[in-house]
Structures are given as C-alpha cells and as structure tokens.
Design a protein around this motif. Structure first.
Motif, PDB file in Angstrom:
ATOM      1  N   CYS A 199     -39.752  24.626  48.319  1.00 12.36           N
ATOM      2  CA  CYS A 199     -39.773  23.173  48.568  1.00 12.36           C
ATOM      3  C   CYS A 199     -39.128  22.840  49.909  1.00 12.36           C
ATOM      4  CB  CYS A 199     -39.042  22.443  47.449  1.00 12.36           C
ATOM      5  SG  CYS A 199     -39.738  22.761  45.824  1.00 12.36           S
ATOM      6  N   GLU A 219     -35.362  25.697  42.840  1.00 12.64           N
ATOM      7  CA  GLU A 219     -35.399  25.440  41.393  1.00 12.64           C
ATOM      8  C   GLU A 219     -36.279  26.427  40.645  1.00 12.64           C
ATOM      9  OE1 GLU A 219     -33.610  23.346  38.584  1.00 12.64           O
ATOM     10  OE2 GLU A 219     -33.326  23.079  40.728  1.00 12.64           O
ATOM     11  N   THR A 220     -37.357  26.872  41.291  1.00 10.23           N
ATOM     12  CA  THR A 220     -38.351  27.632  40.542  1.00 10.23           C
ATOM     13  C   THR A 220     -37.986  29.102  40.368  1.00 10.23           C
ATOM     14  OG1 THR A 220     -39.549  27.907  42.626  1.00 10.23           O
ATOM     15  CG2 THR A 220     -40.291  26.152  41.150  1.00 10.23           C
ATOM     16  N   CYS A 278     -35.304  20.476  47.527  1.00  5.15           N
ATOM     17  CA  CYS A 278     -35.433  20.875  46.124  1.00  5.15           C
ATOM     18  C   CYS A 278     -34.176  20.430  45.359  1.00  5.15           C
ATOM     19  CB  CYS A 278     -35.627  22.388  46.048  1.00  5.15           C
ATOM     20  SG  CYS A 278     -36.286  22.931  44.458  1.00  5.15           S
ATOM     21  N   ASP A 279     -34.375  20.154  44.085  1.00  9.25           N
ATOM     22  CA  ASP A 279     -33.415  19.413  43.253  1.00  9.25           C
ATOM     23  C   ASP A 279     -31.930  19.516  43.638  1.00  9.25           C
ATOM     24  OD1 ASP A 279     -35.831  19.326  41.944  1.00  9.25           O
ATOM     25  OD2 ASP A 279     -35.020  19.767  39.977  1.00  9.25           O
ATOM     26  N   HIS A 321     -41.230  18.914  48.277  1.00  8.19           N
ATOM     27  CA  HIS A 321     -40.740  19.061  46.904  1.00  8.19           C
ATOM     28  C   HIS A 321     -41.705  18.405  45.929  1.00  8.19           C
ATOM     29  CE1 HIS A 321     -39.391  14.875  46.863  1.00  8.19           C
ATOM     30  NE2 HIS A 321     -38.701  15.076  47.966  1.00  8.19           N
ATOM     31  N   CYS A 322     -41.413  18.507  44.642  1.00  6.23           N
ATOM     32  CA  CYS A 322     -42.329  18.011  43.612  1.00  6.23           C
ATOM     33  C   CYS A 322     -42.739  16.559  43.899  1.00  6.23           C
ATOM     34  CB  CYS A 322     -41.683  18.106  42.242  1.00  6.23           C
ATOM     35  SG  CYS A 322     -41.451  19.816  41.709  1.00  6.23           S
ATOM     36  N   ALA A 370     -35.929  16.124  42.378  1.00  5.63           N
ATOM     37  CA  ALA A 370     -35.872  16.112  43.838  1.00  5.63           C
ATOM     38  C   ALA A 370     -36.173  14.717  44.379  1.00  5.63           C
ATOM     39  CB  ALA A 370     -36.851  17.126  44.414  1.00  5.63           C
TER      40      ALA A 370
HETATM   41 FE1  FES Z   1     -38.404  22.152  44.094  1.00  2.50          FE
HETATM   42 FE2  FES Z   1     -39.555  20.662  42.038  1.00  2.50          FE
HETATM   43  S1  FES Z   1     -39.374  22.799  42.258  1.00  2.50           S
HETATM   44  S2  FES Z   1     -38.493  20.042  43.786  1.00  2.50           S
END
Ligand code: FES
Length: 571
Positions: A54, A86-87, A122-123, A193-194, A200
């Motif tokens: 992200c 996050e992933t 990312c988050d 990001h998402c 995020a």
């Molecule tokens: Fe990085 Fe959703 S996985 S913001």
C-alpha cells in the motif's frame, strides 16, 4: 525565528571537531555547504517498503515533498522507519504499532530535525507514526498515500470489503476457486491503500479531521497526480511551520479530537479508530476516554456513502467534493475554530467547498443512514467496555439474546467452525476468546469471524459475534469488538461457556452474560491462563506492558512525551 534557535543547529551549526563530523558525513551524499547555513531541516519519515504494498509509491511522494521543502528554503532529509504492511505481517501488524512508534520517536529526537513530514498509508503506518511524533512534539505534517482506484471484476466495481463476500461465495460454491483467484488482480490494481473506508482510509480521514494534513489529504487517489502536488505543497508548508514553531500540541487540542470523533461517525470509519485515537491522545497528553467516542458520535448520522457502511469508494468521495465538503456539512456540529497545519482553522479550510454528488455526501437533514459512529457497550461481560459499529451491523441483531458458542482461541475456531456437528444456529452468539492485546498477542483482526459454512448455505448472512479482538475496517456485521478486560488477563470473557445466554442491547449499551455472580465466582476461581506469554524479545516487552483496549493498547511506559531535547550532546 532566529536561525540559532533551530534544534538542527545543535549539530550543523557547531564549530570544531563535532561540527566537522556532523557536516562532513552529510557532504558525502553530495550536499552543498549552504544547506548547513541554518535553514530548517525537514525529516521525511518514510514507510516505503516492498513488503508494505500500500506504501509502494512512497519514494515518489518523498521526492515531491523534497521539491517543496527546497522551494521553501528548507533542507530535506528522508529517513526510513519500520513499515507495517497489513497483508503480510504476522501474527498481526498491530503487535508492532507501538514498536514503530518507538522507532519514529527516537529517530526524530536523535537526529538534527526541525520539522517532520510523516508518510503514512497502510493501516498501522498512520497511528504508529503520529504516536511517535507526538512523543517528541516538533512541527509535524502528515501526508497519506491515498486510496487505490476501485477494482473492476466481471463488470462490477469491487474493493477490499468484497473479500469477505467472495470468501463466503467460494465456500458455498457460488463462484469457482479459479474465479476467486482471478478476482485478486482485479481488486488491487493500482498503487495506494484499500479503496473503501477501511482502517487506512479512516486513518487518513482522522489526520485531516485532526488538522494534521493539508485539505483533501484523505481522499485524493494515490494514482492521481494531485497526490504529488499535495506532497509538494506539504513540503513547502512544513518549512513555514518550523518558522512559526507550530508544534503538534498546538494543533492536537481536545477540540481537534472531538472533531475527529464526529467526522469518523459521519464517514462510517473503522472501529480501529477508537484504539488508535486513544493511543495518540495518550501521547500528546489529551484526556480522552472510550466513552467520548459514544458521546461525540451521538446525533451524527452517516453522511458518506462509502463501503463497508455504504456502496462507494474513496475516489468517489474525492470526485464529490472530498472530505472538506463533507466536513462543511457538519459545520453546525464541529469545532470550526480548531487550527490546522496550514495555519487556517478547519472551518476556514472547508468554507468554500461544494458537494457535487449527493449520493456520495449527503446532508445532515437527509443523511445516508441514521445509524452511525461507534457505540460503547458495557455490562458484566465487558466492565471496561466493548465497541460496535452500528452502520455495518444488521439492525435487527443490535438487540439480541442467544446461546453462546465459544471458541477458546483462533485455532479452536478454525478447527471447529465448519464441523457439521457444531451445535450452532442463526440465533447463536459466536464468542472468540484470547485474541486481545496480550492474549493473541497484538489484538488480531479476527473479530468478524466468517459464519459456519452450514449456516451460510442456509442463507444466513449475519450473526452476533463477540471477541476481545479487532475487526478489519473493511469488515462488516453485528460484531462486538475490543471486549475489555480481555480473556487473557482473566476478564469475564474468559469465563463464558457454551450454552450461556448473552444479551446484546446496543441501543441501551448493554452487553450482559446471563450467569449469576455466584457461578461466575466459581468459574473465576478455576480460571487458568491458557495462552503462552513470551519470555524474550519485543513480544515479551509488549505482553508485559501493553494496556487494555479501552485505554488504546499502548504500552504503559510509552504514554506521554519526552520532548525533543537530547539528553547528552557530545562526540
Ligand atoms: Fe494496506 Fe488495506 S491492506 S490499507
């Protein structure tokens, strides 16, 4: 401000051997002598990493920031900190949020930096950087990486929230395993990001609502050239902020935090917002309480029609006027006088904005949904509180009693959830223990447990689920999270048994285990810790010092600030 007052001059302004050393090794990077003449040194704290996809475009953003810093007469210096993708990170990125905050805090304080730009995406990269910067409290400006463009698959728009739907469809045979795999590349197709209002995006909204970023930071897509422009303008602005001595604590007032809570309600932000904002408040010394999230969400309807509470994506928010236009809709509610990093108030920043699409940003009078915000439920099952996001829940389940089906930990859940013999029906309440801060450790995002396959096949789409863990901001359902105290410290959640009746009444803020005090006392006396506590390394430090969810899950010794002063000063 006089040049000699800049903290960077305690390095680069020195005469003799020390000054020689401070400057000479910088010059080996090709830096001309006039960069050490007392101009503001701006740190660019970069969370770029190929393991944090992200944030994969952050080198480009850093270059844009540098341009801006140079244009304004500053001296940009980019530095890396640990990045939390996050992933990929196991067991959960949240375990390392506090570690990164330490990295950020010490990196800023230990170096000749007068102001800092935080590149967050990312988050956890947002709260960890903001927390660390708060514990130093120099002029700070946040740039978010921006959302991905929405995905497209088989003629429809898709985003991260669809993962849970696709997973359920795959389990039920509604899509083939190959289709499931094919959808991957269609979902995450651009940098950023998402694209939904996951954690995020919620964090990006949070920093803008707190006043820590330039307007529109939250929603400009990562792939949009205007993200680079925002970065360049941020680079220019941070130099001015140093000259104005506009430190974080001048922006992060109690009013700014209340604004962030209200805006979070209006955008249908992630439940993770609670835990991160509490931790940030703890670092900057603002007295914020879990009950504030419920109190300041009251009366704020859902204005943004963005997934998972709605239907659309972050780019749609931008095209419809962006976050400033949404905040303007709330001008009768928020603290318009709160200062932001550009030197203007949040009210001034939003005053001339317009909404271009009422299907994305609604009015207060005719909101997209009445239910919004974060509700804090309490009772003998969560004496210190638990949270639920009503806009992502099924209204009919917000008041519900059912028989508990208990999973002792996440491994137990995975082992038994699809057992055809599992005694569970649509009225049951799924309870997951030992996924809290100490127990998991790191408070995993597993609270929105996928329903048992046999119930999915019957057409059940939601059930009440309760845990001491968290839920991805992209998740949805009637999910009670952050139960505090957690099971691993002997909280009442640890005492729940299969078949116990649990009552959730979100309207009355109640979460009650219908078991007598006498029986609970017997169970408490027999309770033993089943989860393993680590005896070494960072995880040991974390498990020893992490606080409970209702306090923000920071480590007890990290609360507050140590300021920007270095303790010893010589070679
Ligand atoms: Fe990085 Fe959703 S996985 S913001």
């Amino acid at each position: 401000m006089e040049k000699q007052q800049l903290r960077s001059q305690n390095w680069f302004g020195k005469k003799g051997k020390d000054g020689f050393i401070y400057r000479a090794w910088m010059k080996n990077q090709g830096i001309p002598p006039d960069m050490f003449d007392g101009r503001p040194v701006i740190g660019i704290c970069n969370t770029w990493s190929e393991l944090t996809p992200c944030n994969g475009h952050f080198r480009e953003l850093a270059e844009a920031v540098k341009k801006g810093v140079l244009e304004a007469g500053g001296f940009p210096v980019e530095f890396p900190v640990m990045s939390l993708g996050e992933t990929l990170i196991k067991p959960t990125a949240m375990l390392y949020r506090n570690l990164v905050s330490m990295d950020v805090e010490e990196s800023i304080r230990a170096n000749p930096i007068d102001g800092v730009v935080l590149l967050c995406g990312c988050d956890k990269t947002t709260p960890s950087l903001v927390m660390g910067a708060c514990s130093v409290n120099i002029p700070t400006l946040v740039i978010s990486g921006g959302p991905m463009l929405k995905g497209h698959w088989k003629g429809r728009d898709i985003g991260t929230s669809d993962i849970w739907r696709f997973d359920a469809d795959n389990k039920m045979g509604k899509i083939t395993p190959q289709e499931f795999v094919d959808s991957e590349a269609c979902m995450a197709r651009t940098q950023g990001h998402c694209a939904v209002m996951g954690t995020a995006s919620t964090m990006a909204v949070m920093v803008e609502a707190l006043g820590l970023s330039l307007p529109d930071n939250a929603s400009i897509p990562a792939a949009d050239a205007r993200r680079k422009v925002l970065s360049q303008l941020s680079g220019r602005r941070i130099v001015e902020m140093v000259k104005e001595d506009m430190t974080l604590s001048k922006i992060l007032t109690r009013a700014a935090f209340e604004n962030a809570i209200m805006v979070n309600a209006a955008i249908g932000g992630s439940t993770n917002f609670v835990i991160h904002l509490l931790a940030i408040a703890g670092r900057i010394g603002i007295d914020l309480d879990i009950n504030d999230f419920d109190q300041f969400s009251q009366g704020i309807p859902l204005l943004a029609n963005i997934q998972p509470s709605g239907e659309n994506y972050m780019e749609d928010l931008y095209y419809s006027g962006g976050l400033p236009a949404l905040i303007k809709e709330m001008s009768s509610l928020i603290h318009n006088e709160a200062l932001t990093v550009n030197g203007k108030t949040i009210g001034e920043n939003c005053a001339s904005t317009e909404v271009y699409n009422r299907n994305i940003i609604s009015t207060l009078k005719e909101p997209f949904k009445q239910e919004s915000g974060i509700l804090v439920v309490k009772g003998n099952l969560a004496p210190d509180g638990a949270v639920i996001k009503p806009s992502a829940a099924s209204p009919e389940l917000l008041k519900h009693s059912g028989k508990a089906v208990v999973f002792e930990n996440i491994e137990d859940y995975h082992a038994r959830i699809d057992d055809p013999e599992l005694d569970i029906d649509a009225n049951s309440i799924m309870v997951l223990k030992n996924v809290g801060p100490k127990g998991y450790p790191g408070m995993a995002e597993v609270g929105n447990m996928t329903l048992p396959k046999k119930l999915l096949l019957e057409g059940v789409t939601d059930m009440v689920r309760i845990s001491d863990g968290r839920m991805s901001g992209t998740g949805f359902g009637t999910v009670v999270l952050h139960v505090s105290p957690e099971a691993a410290v002997g909280g009442p959640l640890a005492l729940v048994k299969n078949g116990d009746i649990i009552t959730l009444d979100a309207y009355k803020r109640i979460l009650q285990l219908e078991v007598t005090e006498e029986e609970l006392a017997i169970r408490r006396a027999a309770w033993k810790l089943t989860e393993k506590m680590q005896s070494r390394g960072y995880v040991h430090l974390y498990q020893t010092h992490v606080e409970q969810a209702h306090l923000g899950a920071d480590m007890d010794f990290l609360k507050g600030s140590s300021g920007s002063k270095v303790t010893r000063d010589s070679h």
